[in-house]
Every structure is written in C-alpha cells, then in structure tokens.
Design a protein around this motif. Structure first.
Motif, PDB file in Angstrom:
ATOM      1  N   LEU A  99      73.063 122.202  70.408  1.00 40.80           N
ATOM      2  CA  LEU A  99      73.232 120.856  70.944  1.00 40.80           C
ATOM      3  C   LEU A  99      73.427 120.851  72.452  1.00 40.80           C
ATOM      4  O   LEU A  99      73.432 119.782  73.061  1.00 40.80           O
ATOM      5  CB  LEU A  99      74.428 120.173  70.275  1.00 40.80           C
ATOM      6  N   SER A 100      73.589 122.021  73.057  1.00 39.15           N
ATOM      7  CA  SER A 100      73.854 122.073  74.500  1.00 39.15           C
ATOM      8  C   SER A 100      73.465 123.432  75.060  1.00 39.15           C
ATOM      9  O   SER A 100      73.312 124.412  74.322  1.00 39.15           O
ATOM     10  CB  SER A 100      75.336 121.822  74.787  1.00 39.15           C
ATOM     11  N   LEU A 101      73.339 123.490  76.388  1.00 36.57           N
ATOM     12  CA  LEU A 101      73.102 124.756  77.060  1.00 36.57           C
ATOM     13  C   LEU A 101      74.291 125.695  76.900  1.00 36.57           C
ATOM     14  O   LEU A 101      74.120 126.913  76.777  1.00 36.57           O
ATOM     15  CB  LEU A 101      72.830 124.508  78.543  1.00 36.57           C
ATOM     16  N   ALA A 102      75.494 125.142  76.886  1.00 36.69           N
ATOM     17  CA  ALA A 102      76.685 125.982  76.724  1.00 36.69           C
ATOM     18  C   ALA A 102      76.651 126.715  75.389  1.00 36.69           C
ATOM     19  O   ALA A 102      76.965 127.906  75.308  1.00 36.69           O
ATOM     20  CB  ALA A 102      77.947 125.128  76.831  1.00 36.69           C
ATOM     21  N   GLU A 103      76.251 126.009  74.338  1.00 39.35           N
ATOM     22  CA  GLU A 103      76.158 126.645  73.024  1.00 39.35           C
ATOM     23  C   GLU A 103      75.057 127.701  73.007  1.00 39.35           C
ATOM     24  O   GLU A 103      75.227 128.774  72.404  1.00 39.35           O
ATOM     25  CB  GLU A 103      75.899 125.593  71.957  1.00 39.35           C
ATOM     26  N   LEU A 104      73.930 127.422  73.655  1.00 36.90           N
ATOM     27  CA  LEU A 104      72.860 128.410  73.682  1.00 36.90           C
ATOM     28  C   LEU A 104      73.277 129.648  74.453  1.00 36.90           C
ATOM     29  O   LEU A 104      72.905 130.771  74.104  1.00 36.90           O
ATOM     30  CB  LEU A 104      71.594 127.808  74.293  1.00 36.90           C
ATOM     31  N   ASP A 105      74.071 129.475  75.497  1.00 31.05           N
ATOM     32  CA  ASP A 105      74.568 130.628  76.242  1.00 31.05           C
ATOM     33  C   ASP A 105      75.491 131.490  75.381  1.00 31.05           C
ATOM     34  O   ASP A 105      75.542 132.712  75.546  1.00 31.05           O
ATOM     35  CB  ASP A 105      75.274 130.157  77.513  1.00 31.05           C
ATOM     36  N   ARG A 106      76.228 130.875  74.462  1.00 33.43           N
ATOM     37  CA  ARG A 106      77.019 131.653  73.492  1.00 33.43           C
ATOM     38  C   ARG A 106      76.115 132.497  72.610  1.00 33.43           C
ATOM     39  O   ARG A 106      76.398 133.669  72.339  1.00 33.43           O
ATOM     40  CB  ARG A 106      77.850 130.715  72.613  1.00 33.43           C
ATOM     41  N   ILE A 107      75.010 131.914  72.162  1.00 38.66           N
ATOM     42  CA  ILE A 107      74.063 132.661  71.341  1.00 38.66           C
ATOM     43  C   ILE A 107      73.421 133.787  72.146  1.00 38.66           C
ATOM     44  O   ILE A 107      73.242 134.899  71.647  1.00 38.66           O
ATOM     45  CB  ILE A 107      72.990 131.713  70.770  1.00 38.66           C
ATOM     46  N   ALA A 108      73.098 133.511  73.411  1.00 42.22           N
ATOM     47  CA  ALA A 108      72.491 134.541  74.255  1.00 42.22           C
ATOM     48  C   ALA A 108      73.426 135.731  74.416  1.00 42.22           C
ATOM     49  O   ALA A 108      72.990 136.891  74.406  1.00 42.22           O
ATOM     50  CB  ALA A 108      72.142 133.954  75.624  1.00 42.22           C
ATOM     51  N   GLU A 109      74.710 135.451  74.544  1.00 45.67           N
ATOM     52  CA  GLU A 109      75.691 136.522  74.663  1.00 45.67           C
ATOM     53  C   GLU A 109      75.753 137.343  73.375  1.00 45.67           C
ATOM     54  O   GLU A 109      75.804 138.580  73.416  1.00 45.67           O
ATOM     55  CB  GLU A 109      77.062 135.933  74.976  1.00 45.67           C
ATOM     56  N   ALA A 110      75.748 136.662  72.238  1.00 46.87           N
ATOM     57  CA  ALA A 110      75.766 137.366  70.949  1.00 46.87           C
ATOM     58  C   ALA A 110      74.486 138.156  70.743  1.00 46.87           C
ATOM     59  O   ALA A 110      74.502 139.280  70.215  1.00 46.87           O
ATOM     60  CB  ALA A 110      75.962 136.363  69.821  1.00 46.87           C
ATOM     61  N   ASP A 111      73.358 137.596  71.171  1.00 48.44           N
ATOM     62  CA  ASP A 111      72.071 138.272  71.049  1.00 48.44           C
ATOM     63  C   ASP A 111      72.054 139.548  71.890  1.00 48.44           C
ATOM     64  O   ASP A 111      71.574 140.605  71.439  1.00 48.44           O
ATOM     65  CB  ASP A 111      70.961 137.317  71.495  1.00 48.44           C
TER      66      ASP A 111
END
Length: 367
Positions: A99-111
């Motif tokens: 829903l947001s860039l902040a959430e996608l950045d969390r996924i990028a960190e996990a990835d």
C-alpha cells in the motif's frame, strides 16, 4: 517446487491455472496448499483445483513450501511476504505489492537478507508484443521513443465498492491509479524505462469512495520521451490503450485485461517503409497473462537466479503511483527520487490528503 496459495478469492484461480500449466514448459511445480482465513472457501478452492491440503494458517505450511503466491487483499501482503522471505520461501505477490513505498522498502530489506527472492505479478510485461517492441527499441531499429499515451478507461459500478476494503486508502491504497491503471503504466515503464518527473490531477467525480475515481498525469522520462496517463473507473466503454510514437513508427496496443499479437498495430512513419517488416507476430507465443510470467520466473527460482521482475522494478512503478498522488494533492511537479522516508507520501499514497472529505464525513454532511 511445492507451491502454496494464500488467499483463495477470485484472482487465486488465475494463479492456480498458471501453476498447473507450468509442467507443459518443463517446470516441475505442484500446488500443494491452499490457505485462507475462511476455511470453507479454502476447502472449496482446494477441491476445485485439485490441491492436496488446505487450511487457515500460513505458518503451519511455510516449512513445506518452496514458493508462496500471495493473493490476499493488498493490506495483507506485507506480513505474509516478509514471513515467507525470512523462512527462505520465494514469493509471488499480486499487484499492488504493498500500500506504500515504506511497506515495499520493508519487503526489499527482507528480500536482500533472504536466500529466496520476491517478485510481483506484472503479466503484461510478458506478452510477445511488448517483448518485441522492447527489442526493436533496444536495437535502435525504431529510433528514439518520443511520445506515448497510456489510457486505462474502465468502469466500476457503485456496487463494486460495496466490498468493505475497496475505495479506501487504508486497505486498497488508492483508487484506479493504484489498483487498476498500474497494470498499463507498468507496461509503459517497461517500454520507456525510468521516469524523471510528473505532474498530475485526481478527482472523486462520481463514486462514493474515499479515494479518487479518476486521475490524469503528464510524465517525462529519463530518455526525454513524454507521455500522458489516464486512469478511470467511470468509462462505460472499457478499454486499455497504449500508443508509442517513435522516430520510425507508431506502435499501438488496444485490449482490456490481456492481449495477444492480434491486439497490436504497427504503422511505419512516412518514408520509412524499410521498418514495415520488422513487426512480426509469433503464432506460438503465449498471450500476456500469469502463465507467460510464471514460466521464466519459476525457471529463475529453480536456477537460483533473480526473477525477471525484481523488487527494484516494482519500486519504480510504485514510486510513480506515489508521485502522481503527491502532484495531484499538492499541485507540485514531482521528480524521481524525491519521495523518501519522512515524506507523507512515502508512508501512504494518501499523503497529505486530497481536498475532498472522507466518505463518513460526506455522509454526515448529506444526512
């Protein structure tokens, strides 16, 4: 590879059919689990698609899963995706990924910290016509791309928004810019490359929702090309149209929810008959769709390689979504890279908010 589908609503059927179809392309994958918070719906889905096991708990099956397909409403994507990546499970998530860039950045960190990889469904990138256009541009055969249009003109009646999570910033992330037009302008970015700046407008013209029901944007790309983007849920004659004007030809795509080679038109520029034979259909090519994307994606998973669509690709498109909202709600030109931590539009597509009242307040005013 053992596959689990999380969320067994409407879109999950397209995933199940594509996973089943992988075997015809030499990919060894089996749909092993179906998970849904509604056990009865999971059971019905499992029976329909021949899934061996079903239930309501994701944690119980992650140790028996190689690839997780996240088909829940967008608000539930992040937690499931991060949990899977931390467990070393590859993730295929429906769009929008977050829903947001902040959430996608969390996924990028996990990835980045996982032995597994993340990808998002952007099936239109994998039709033959798109791949052919991209190749001809890369080869220089069509000259520079100059002008483009990208129109998602769809229709969603008022009853469509009776589903509780639709039309809300906190659960859907936005209106047609976020959840509908993203299909087409992701394809626009796949052709033209990175964008550099955008100016936009958005409005709530006819639907009783918190989000917009139409938006329009003008986008400049890093290569100098310029494009317009329209996202509408108010258009009775539904169509999805893209047009690319290059130095040597106009290339057009007109479809609705998926395309084949028959949906493309190629028109050489005056005096450029030499390029007329460059555009060739492929009768053996898959139409754009989940299977067309999953074949190379699963091959990459099996080989331990990055999938053809990475979290970096996904972020470029989602950043354009945020920029359209930021420009529409603030009246400012937004440039690539401006929206980062601390910016309201990094935390939510609503950002500082549109000028119209939330639905609950609007209802009170009308009452």
């Amino acid at each position: 590879m053992r596959v689990t589908i999380l969320g067994t609503g409407a879109i999950a059927g397209a995933h199940a059919e594509a996973i089943t179809g992988l075997s015809a392309y030499g990919v060894d994958a089996v749909l092993a689990h179906a998970v849904d918070i509604d056990p009865a719906r999971a059971e019905e889905f499992a029976r329909k698609h021949g899934v061996a096991a079903h239930g309501a708990g994701l944690a119980d099956v992650l140790t028996e899963t190689d690839v997780l397909h996240v088909c829940t409403p967008p608000g539930a994507h992040v937690a499931a995706t991060v949990a899977a990546l931390e467990a070393g499970v590859h993730v295929v998530v429906e769009k929008p990924a977050t829903l947001s860039l902040a959430e996608l950045d969390r996924i990028a960190e996990a990835d980045a910290g996982s032995t597994a990889t993340f990808t998002q469904v952007v099936q239109h990138r994998f039709g033959h016509g798109l791949r052919q256009l991209r190749r001809l541009l890369d080869d220089g055969a069509l000259g520079r791309p100059l002008v483009a249009t990208c129109d998602t003109l769809w229709f969603r009646a008022p009853e469509y928004f009776e589903v509780p999570w639709r039309g809300r910033w906190d659960t859907e992330g936005g209106g047609p810019t976020m959840g509908h037009g993203i299909h087409q302008f992701d394809l626009l970015l796949a052709v033209l490359g990175p964008w550099s700046e955008v100016t936009a407008m958005a409005g709530r013209l006819a639907r009783h929702v918190d989000t917009e029901d139409v938006s329009m944007a003008i986008v400049r790309f890093a290569n100098g090309a310029m494009a317009t983007i329209t996202n509408s849920l108010l258009s009775p004659r539904e169509t999805s149209d893209l047009r690319f004007d290059t130095e040597a030809a106009t290339v057009e795509l007109s479809h609705l929810y998926g395309y084949s080679d028959a949906d493309w038109t190629f028109t050489p520029a005056k005096g450029r008959d030499d390029v007329g034979q460059l555009w060739q259909p492929d009768p053996m090519a898959l139409p754009s769709g989940h299977l067309a994307q999953l074949v190379p994606t699963y091959r990459a998973f099996a080989a331990g390689e990055a999938p053809p669509v990475t979290v970096h690709d996904v972020r470029g498109t989602l950043e354009l979504v945020a920029a359209i909202y930021r420009s529409a709600f603030t009246g400012a030109v937004v440039r690539a890279g401006e929206i980062g931590p601390g910016d309201p539009f990094h935390e939510s597509m609503r950002g500082t908010g549109p000028g119209w009242a939330p639905v609950k307040d609007l209802g009170a005013e009308r009452g």
